[in-house]
Design a protein around this motif. Structure first.
Motif, mmCIF file in Angstrom:
data_model
loop_
_atom_site.group_PDB
_atom_site.id
_atom_site.type_symbol
_atom_site.label_atom_id
_atom_site.label_comp_id
_atom_site.label_asym_id
_atom_site.label_seq_id
_atom_site.Cartn_x
_atom_site.Cartn_y
_atom_site.Cartn_z
ATOM 1 N N GLN A 1 6.347 4.532 2.121
ATOM 2 C CA GLN A 1 7.716 5.025 1.983
ATOM 3 C C GLN A 1 8.415 4.950 3.339
ATOM 4 O OE1 GLN A 1 7.754 8.878 0.113
ATOM 5 N NE2 GLN A 1 6.737 8.144 -1.735
ATOM 6 N N SER A 2 9.616 4.411 3.328
ATOM 7 C CA SER A 2 10.361 4.193 4.566
ATOM 8 C C SER A 2 11.816 4.623 4.360
ATOM 9 C CB SER A 2 10.301 2.713 4.946
ATOM 10 O OG SER A 2 11.135 2.437 6.051
ATOM 11 N N THR B 1 11.224 -3.114 5.222
ATOM 12 C CA THR B 1 10.188 -2.556 6.081
ATOM 13 C C THR B 1 8.931 -3.389 5.862
ATOM 14 O OG1 THR B 1 11.059 -0.292 6.037
ATOM 15 C CG2 THR B 1 8.732 -0.560 6.594
ATOM 16 N N TYR C 1 4.777 -3.879 6.784
ATOM 17 C CA TYR C 1 3.548 -3.254 7.258
ATOM 18 C C TYR C 1 2.484 -4.340 7.434
ATOM 19 C CZ TYR C 1 5.826 0.890 5.270
ATOM 20 O OH TYR C 1 6.721 1.878 4.950
ATOM 21 N N THR D 1 4.077 -1.478 12.008
ATOM 22 C CA THR D 1 5.172 -1.213 11.067
ATOM 23 C C THR D 1 6.481 -1.679 11.685
ATOM 24 O OG1 THR D 1 4.050 0.755 10.192
ATOM 25 C CG2 THR D 1 6.404 0.534 9.730
ATOM 26 N N VAL E 1 10.505 -1.549 10.858
ATOM 27 C CA VAL E 1 11.601 -1.080 10.014
ATOM 28 C C VAL E 1 12.852 -1.867 10.378
ATOM 29 C CG1 VAL E 1 13.027 0.894 9.336
ATOM 30 C CG2 VAL E 1 10.599 1.228 9.874
#
Length: 211
Positions: free
Chosen positions: A171-172, A177, A179, A190, A192
């Motif tokens: 969850q971002s 996003t 990973y 990560t 974003v």
């Protein structure tokens, strides 16, 4: 009294700009238009993906006979299921043992649209049985919309939709996003926001992780 002829020169510039943006939104082309501008920024090297300083390695540990080894680390996203565009459901944890490039995106997201050609380029160069690409769409329009978009663009990387509740680990606050998950199932990087991933540094990093 002479009538003043209509001319575009008499229309304020801000009115023309609003009209153009209004037309783009009305036709649904605004995402592509904004995405194209952001794609040019990526191509200029404006935003490269952040790379961790070093890749974590598994150092052998000796245990005395009185101490039991710790259990293997639990993979992030355990229990999470995803469905591919072919309709087949996959347990995310079955990807453990591979380096996972997980990108969370949507068709309505301009930055997502902007970085996709670059991700496709990375996929073309690195896809193997040791590196898994998971392009995870969070579109709510159903699989048909996503499949139509991918086919229209000619992308060949694996695309999925969530089949079960979204794991907390993924969850971002915003998308896209991305990973990077190690073969042991740990998130090691990560990103974003949009970025250029097909760089020498990223390719070397993923290949090193996959060793």
């Amino acid at each position: 009294m002479s009538k003043q002829r209509f001319s575009l020169k008499n229309i304020p510039g801000w009115v023309i700009i609003l009209a153009v943006f209004g037309l783009l939104y009305a036709t649904g082309l605004h995402t592509e238009a904004i995405g194209q501008v952001q794609r040019l920024l990526l191509a200029s090297g404006f935003k490269k993906a952040d790379i961790p300083m070093a890749v974590e390695t598994n150092t052998p540990v000796s245990f005395s006979s009185a101490i039991s080894p710790l259990p293997a680390p639990k993979m992030v996203g355990t229990g999470f299921k995803i469905t591919g565009l072919d309709g087949k459901t996959v347990n995310f944890e079955t990807l453990k043992g591979k380096v996972i490039f997980l990108n969370v995106w949507a068709t309505w997201c301009p930055p997502c649209v902007a970085e996709m050609p670059n991700i496709q380029s990375l996929y073309n160069k690195l896809y193997s049985n040791k590196i898994a690409f998971v392009m995870l769409s969070v579109d709510r329009g159903g699989m048909g919309k996503v499949k139509k978009y991918i086919e229209k663009k000619g992308y060949t990387f694996p695309v999925y939709l969530p089949h079960s509740n979204f794991p907390e680990e993924f969850q971002s606050p915003s998308i896209p996003t991305t990973y990077i998950i190690s073969p042991e199932g740990k998130i090691v990087a990560t990103q974003v926001g949009m970025a250029a991933y097909d760089t020498k540094e990223m390719r070397e990093y993923l290949l090193q992780l996959a060793k």
